[in-house]
Design an enzyme around this catalytic site. Structure first.
Site, PDB file in Angstrom:
ATOM      1  N   GLY A   1      47.392  34.460  26.602  1.00 57.93           N
ATOM      2  CA  GLY A   1      48.372  34.788  25.465  1.00 57.93           C
ATOM      3  C   GLY A   1      48.003  33.934  23.828  1.00 57.93           C
TER       4      GLY A   1
ATOM      5  CD  GLN B   1      41.720  70.954  28.287  1.00 54.15           C
ATOM      6  OE1 GLN B   1      40.919  71.324  28.974  1.00 54.15           O
ATOM      7  NE2 GLN B   1      41.611  70.856  27.729  1.00 54.15           N
TER       8      GLN B   1
ATOM      9  N   GLY C   1      33.705  66.523  23.223  1.00 55.45           N
ATOM     10  CA  GLY C   1      33.060  65.582  22.483  1.00 55.45           C
ATOM     11  C   GLY C   1      33.607  64.934  21.721  1.00 55.45           C
TER      12      GLY C   1
ATOM     13  CB  THR D   1      44.904  43.289  35.289  1.00 55.69           C
ATOM     14  OG1 THR D   1      44.136  44.376  35.999  1.00 55.69           O
ATOM     15  CG2 THR D   1      45.006  41.826  36.221  1.00 55.69           C
TER      16      THR D   1
ATOM     17  CD  GLU E   1      54.253  39.949  31.914  1.00 55.41           C
ATOM     18  OE1 GLU E   1      55.096  39.483  33.167  1.00 55.41           O
ATOM     19  OE2 GLU E   1      54.186  39.522  30.882  1.00 55.41           O
TER      20      GLU E   1
HETATM   21  C1  LIG Z   1      44.168  40.556  28.478  1.00 61.50           C
HETATM   22  C2  LIG Z   1      44.978  39.353  29.531  1.00 61.50           C
HETATM   23  C3  LIG Z   1      45.546  38.864  28.743  1.00 61.50           C
HETATM   24  C4  LIG Z   1      46.776  38.171  29.838  1.00 61.50           C
HETATM   25  N1  LIG Z   1      47.664  37.072  29.315  1.00 61.50           N
HETATM   26  C5  LIG Z   1      48.152  36.094  30.008  1.00 61.50           C
HETATM   27  C6  LIG Z   1      49.153  35.223  29.822  1.00 61.50           C
HETATM   28  O1  LIG Z   1      49.291  35.220  28.612  1.00 61.50           O
HETATM   29  N2  LIG Z   1      49.775  34.035  30.657  1.00 61.50           N
HETATM   30  C7  LIG Z   1      49.140  33.667  31.879  1.00 61.50           C
HETATM   31  O2  LIG Z   1      49.855  33.436  32.439  1.00 61.50           O
HETATM   32  N3  LIG Z   1      48.474  34.653  32.049  1.00 61.50           N
HETATM   33  C8  LIG Z   1      47.476  35.882  31.466  1.00 61.50           C
HETATM   34  N4  LIG Z   1      47.296  37.329  32.063  1.00 61.50           N
HETATM   35  C9  LIG Z   1      46.113  36.548  33.769  1.00 61.50           C
HETATM   36  C10 LIG Z   1      46.658  37.708  33.934  1.00 61.50           C
HETATM   37  O3  LIG Z   1      48.275  37.450  34.916  1.00 61.50           O
HETATM   38  C11 LIG Z   1      46.173  37.735  35.598  1.00 61.50           C
HETATM   39  O4  LIG Z   1      45.267  38.078  35.111  1.00 61.50           O
HETATM   40  C12 LIG Z   1      46.310  38.681  36.682  1.00 61.50           C
HETATM   41  O5  LIG Z   1      47.742  37.642  37.241  1.00 61.50           O
HETATM   42  C13 LIG Z   1      45.610  38.853  38.113  1.00 61.50           C
HETATM   43  O6  LIG Z   1      44.809  37.407  38.739  1.00 61.50           O
HETATM   44  P1  LIG Z   1      43.454  37.693  38.493  1.00 61.50           P
HETATM   45  O7  LIG Z   1      42.959  37.969  37.473  1.00 61.50           O
HETATM   46  O8  LIG Z   1      42.667  35.853  38.681  1.00 61.50           O
HETATM   47  O9  LIG Z   1      42.980  38.438  39.483  1.00 61.50           O
HETATM   48  P2  LIG Z   1      42.970  38.007  41.449  1.00 61.50           P
HETATM   49  O10 LIG Z   1      44.781  37.602  41.938  1.00 61.50           O
HETATM   50  O11 LIG Z   1      41.372  37.011  41.359  1.00 61.50           O
HETATM   51  O12 LIG Z   1      43.028  39.731  41.558  1.00 61.50           O
HETATM   52  C14 LIG Z   1      41.404  40.096  42.013  1.00 61.50           C
HETATM   53  C15 LIG Z   1      41.061  41.431  42.712  1.00 61.50           C
HETATM   54  O13 LIG Z   1      41.435  41.138  43.378  1.00 61.50           O
HETATM   55  C16 LIG Z   1      42.440  42.019  43.962  1.00 61.50           C
HETATM   56  N5  LIG Z   1      43.917  41.192  45.092  1.00 61.50           N
HETATM   57  C17 LIG Z   1      44.303  39.997  44.761  1.00 61.50           C
HETATM   58  N6  LIG Z   1      45.530  39.442  45.788  1.00 61.50           N
HETATM   59  C18 LIG Z   1      45.169  40.433  46.567  1.00 61.50           C
HETATM   60  C19 LIG Z   1      45.940  40.364  47.502  1.00 61.50           C
HETATM   61  N7  LIG Z   1      47.340  40.061  48.474  1.00 61.50           N
HETATM   62  N8  LIG Z   1      46.126  41.778  48.807  1.00 61.50           N
HETATM   63  C20 LIG Z   1      44.610  42.665  48.159  1.00 61.50           C
HETATM   64  N9  LIG Z   1      44.537  42.598  46.899  1.00 61.50           N
HETATM   65  C21 LIG Z   1      44.293  41.415  46.418  1.00 61.50           C
HETATM   66  C22 LIG Z   1      43.242  42.078  43.067  1.00 61.50           C
HETATM   67  O14 LIG Z   1      43.491  43.912  43.500  1.00 61.50           O
HETATM   68  C23 LIG Z   1      42.000  42.688  42.304  1.00 61.50           C
HETATM   69  O15 LIG Z   1      41.505  43.699  41.891  1.00 61.50           O
HETATM   70  C24 LIG Z   1      45.606  37.494  31.107  1.00 61.50           C
HETATM   71  C25 LIG Z   1      44.865  38.436  31.094  1.00 61.50           C
HETATM   72  C26 LIG Z   1      43.901  39.349  30.464  1.00 61.50           C
HETATM   73  C27 LIG Z   1      43.142  39.966  31.046  1.00 61.50           C
END
Ligand SMILES: Cc1cc2nc3c(=O)[nH]c(=O)nc-3n(C[C@H](O)[C@H](O)[C@H](O)COP(=O)(O)OP(=O)(O)OC[C@H]3O[C@@H](n4cnc5c(N)ncnc54)[C@H](O)[C@@H]3O)c2cc1C
Length: 683
Positions: free
Chosen positions: A216, A375, A443, A464, A466
């Site tokens: 970000g 509802q 709608g 997802t 944080e």
């Molecule tokens: C709009 C946006 C803004 C963001 N901003 C920032 C930012 O400013 N700085 C930054 O550093 N990051 C940022 N991120 C990244 C964000 O923090 C990561 O997307 C997040 O930590 C998840 O990591 P990943 O996307 O690699 O998902 P993954 O870790 O690959 O997860 C994918 C799926 O696998 C599952 N999974 C993973 N590990 C396990 C486990 N141990 N057990 C069970 N299931 C698991 C998860 O539940 C998920 O459904 C941002 C992401 C988005 C989309």
């Protein structure tokens, strides 16, 4: 045909009401002219509650800062986000909104974050209500970038960066996630190698997978980034150097004056997203970027001029935990922001459901759609949950503030697990509720101007970032199991989990057959019954998870055993969080001084509790904690409580205090009329 259908409908409704009334015995609600009364629930309001009193009780001291933010945007309509806006314009508008808040309205998020966190979280909720992109951009600048510098750095960093971060001169990013590693932060591969010859760290992206992604503020506005990288020290024994684990470094990414990317820093734009397009997420690569040694954020580990590493923490894992632990503020902010979204969605859906009339008894006016049981069933427990979550997040914010003051280890552990659990639980609930609200408005819920689509798209990612919710819930479960294990070795539970000490022994004895059959309203609305039921479930899940894990670990090893029990563990974590939310809500009801407000809060609390028990009734029935007739009584009472909440639904959503111009959805306006909507399309 139609009349016959309507008459059958009426008879059915009468029968339903009769059943409900007779079930509730002395509390027969409706005698003559039942449907007329149902459709005009105002005449039977038993709780003359004032939304102002409720709002004061909910918001306390923070009403002022929220009002200040709202007033600022009310006075600056040019800063309000239009429904249709292209990405690049949205990003610029979001930046102008943020600058306006800080430089014009005098809101100082970084100062609040450090000195009065409750004030900071009230600001994030209000900014998010204006536009979730603004709330998130504010969080990136102050909680992620600012928070990492202030909390992971030491005095020299505070002296150098505080003022410029606070007034937005130093815009920044939080660069943790990489293309190949998101949840598994310890797997990141960016390196920061110490060069003793020049007293610098050299930041490198060693391969494509190590590209920082989703960052970000990176695509357009950021001048700095706190970059998470493996700290490598030169070593005679090892050609690649010694890996000291993940640390954070301040890396300038754009020139302060020209704003051009600095040499060695490659920046790309992550482009259009499903939502939050006012936030400029980007990707970063570093090619031997040199930064001075003092740019290491050195609170938990430092490197001396001659390349010696020192830390007060003995292991890489402990340092990593301490580093991530300092970042829980982001999760607290998301939980608060998510409750804000839930409040907006429920407000829109309830106001519209009161206004909207469809069908009715023959030769009588049509009834409001909120008078349909279905509802009410969709929206009233959601309204109760919005209150429950509001008080739970206020509690979390209080604990977070305590933690920052006391640095007490037990409070730290407690806040970590609670923030992880509440963030996961609340954001999942809100994400689902947004779809329910959209559908509940038919709608018109689908018109972009009515906000559900925008809120849904913007909020979705709260589940997802944080910390992915599934991963966070596992942290809660792991913490519970750790404490469970320690308890049996003579330890004590942390404050929030304290109840397990008592309920564990209750669980280990049989379910009480007398209590299992009690089904009177007084009993079901007794907080003791409700809390016992929640805690019984958590204790049971905890005990059985521990037994299963022990068994599987012997043959599968701990990683596989954990995976074998994963669904069980996630349910355990959610169950625990629900117990914490309910316990807090009960306390809030009891400490409310205004009699009418207390009665309404009690009603909401009962609805929250009984609906949750009903949703998991299978678990209670399986072990005969709840006998069959009691289960039915719980369902009927849940329906009845929803019906009662409906009679004060308007006051309850008004107490959230979201002004029309913030809500913006024409179908959710306070006037409760279609005028704003028809005006919107140009009539
Ligand atoms: C709009 C946006 C803004 C963001 N901003 C920032 C930012 O400013 N700085 C930054 O550093 N990051 C940022 N991120 C990244 C964000 O923090 C990561 O997307 C997040 O930590 C998840 O990591 P990943 O996307 O690699 O998902 P993954 O870790 O690959 O997860 C994918 C799926 O696998 C599952 N999974 C993973 N590990 C396990 C486990 N141990 N057990 C069970 N299931 C698991 C998860 O539940 C998920 O459904 C941002 C992401 C988005 C989309």
């Amino acid at each position: 045909m139609e009349n016959q259908g309507a008459s059958e409908g009426r008879e059915n409704a009468e029968r339903r009401i009769e059943r409900l009334s007779s079930h509730l015995g002395a509390r027969a609600l409706i005698k003559e002219n039942q449907l007329a009364m149902v459709s005009c629930a105002k005449v039977m309001v038993k709780f003359p509650v004032s939304s102002v009193v409720l709002a004061d009780y909910m918001k306390g001291d923070h009403k002022c800062i929220e009002e200040k933010i709202f007033q600022y945007f009310r006075d600056h309509p040019e800063l309000q986000t239009p429904v249709e806006i292209p990405k690049d314009e949205h990003r610029e508008l979001t930046m102008r909104q943020l600058k306006g808040l800080v430089r014009d309205a005098g809101i100082r998020p970084l100062k609040y974050l450090l000195e009065d966190p409750a004030q900071y979280f009230a600001v994030t909720e209000a900014a998010g209500a204006i536009d979730l992109s603004l709330g998130i951009k504010l969080g990136v600048q102050f909680s992620l970038w600012g928070g990492s510098v202030m909390n992971l750095g030491t005095q020299r960093h505070r002296d150098k960066y505080y003022a410029a971060i606070d007034n937005l001169d130093y815009t920044g990013c939080f660069a943790m996630t990489e293309l190949h590693h998101g949840s598994n932060v310890q797997g990141i591969q960016t390196t920061a190698k110490f060069d003793p010859n020049t007293d610098e760290f050299v930041i490198n992206t060693p391969n494509e997978g190590a590209t920082k992604w989703w960052i970000g503020n990176a695509a357009v506005h950021g001048k700095f980034a706190s970059v998470f990288a493996r700290l490598i020290l030169p070593s005679e024994e090892c050609a690649h150097g010694l890996d000291m684990g993940v640390h954070a470094f301040i890396v300038p990414i754009r020139d302060i004056e020209s704003h051009k990317p600095l040499p060695g820093v490659e920046i790309r734009d992550c482009g259009y997203k499903v939502g939050l397009n006012g936030v400029d997420n980007g990707a970063l690569r570093f090619h031997s970027v040199r930064i001075p040694r003092e740019n290491l954020l050195n609170r938990f580990g430092d490197v001396s001029r001659d390349g010696q590493y020192t830390s007060s923490l003995p292991t890489i894992n402990k340092r990593f935990a301490a580093t991530l632990g300092e970042l829980v503020g982001g999760r607290v902010g998301l939980a608060c922001g998510s409750v804000g979204v839930l409040k907006m969605a429920v407000t829109i859906a309830v106001r519209y459901s009161l206004l909207r009339q469809q069908f009715g008894p023959p030769k009588q006016p049509e009834i409001s759609i909120l008078d349909y049981q279905s509802q009410q069933h969709k929206l009233m427990p959601m309204l109760a949950s919005a209150y429950a979550f509001h008080f739970a997040t206020v509690y979390l914010v209080g604990k977070y503030a305590d933690m920052k003051k006391s640095l007490d280890e037990q409070v730290i552990a407690d806040v970590h697990a609670l923030s992880a659990g509440l963030k996961a639980y609340v954001t999942s609930y809100t994400a689902k509720s947004l779809s329910v609200c959209r559908e509940a408005c038919g709608g018109h819920g689908y018109a972009a101007v009515n906000r559900f689509g925008i809120l849904r798209n913007d909020h979705d990612i709260f589940q997802t970032f944080e910390g992915d919710n599934t991963v966070l819930l596992q942290q809660v479960a792991a913490d519970l199991l750790k404490q469970y294990k320690e308890k049996f070795q003579g330890g004590t539970f942390n404050v929030t989990w304290n109840y397990l000490r008592d309920t564990m022994s209750t669980y280990l004895s049989e379910a009480n057959p007398v209590i299992a059959r009690r089904e009177g309203e007084d009993h079901l609305r007794d907080p003791k019954f409700q809390l016992d039921a929640f805690r019984y479930r958590t204790s049971r899940l905890l005990h059985s998870a521990a037994v299963r894990l022990r068994k599987h670990s012997k043959t599968l090893g701990s990683f596989e055993a954990w995976n074998r029990c994963l669904n069980h563990l996630l349910i355990l974590a959610e169950s625990h969080i629900e117990s914490v939310i309910l316990a807090r809500f009960i306390e809030i009801v009891n400490s409310c001084k205004d009699r009418n407000a207390r009665a309404v809060l009690k009603l909401l609390c009962d609805l929250y509790a009984l609906e949750r028990i009903w949703k998991d009734i299978g678990s209670y029935r399986n072990v005969d904690y709840v006998a069959p007739n009691k289960a039915k009584a719980i369902l009927r009472l849940t329906e009845y409580l929803s019906f009662e909440v409906r009679s004060v639904a308007r006051e309850l959503v008004d107490a959230f205090g979201i002004p029309d111009f913030v809500l913006r959805a024409p179908i959710g306006m306070q006037s409760g009329q279609y005028t704003e909507y028809t005006q919107f399309v140009g009539f």
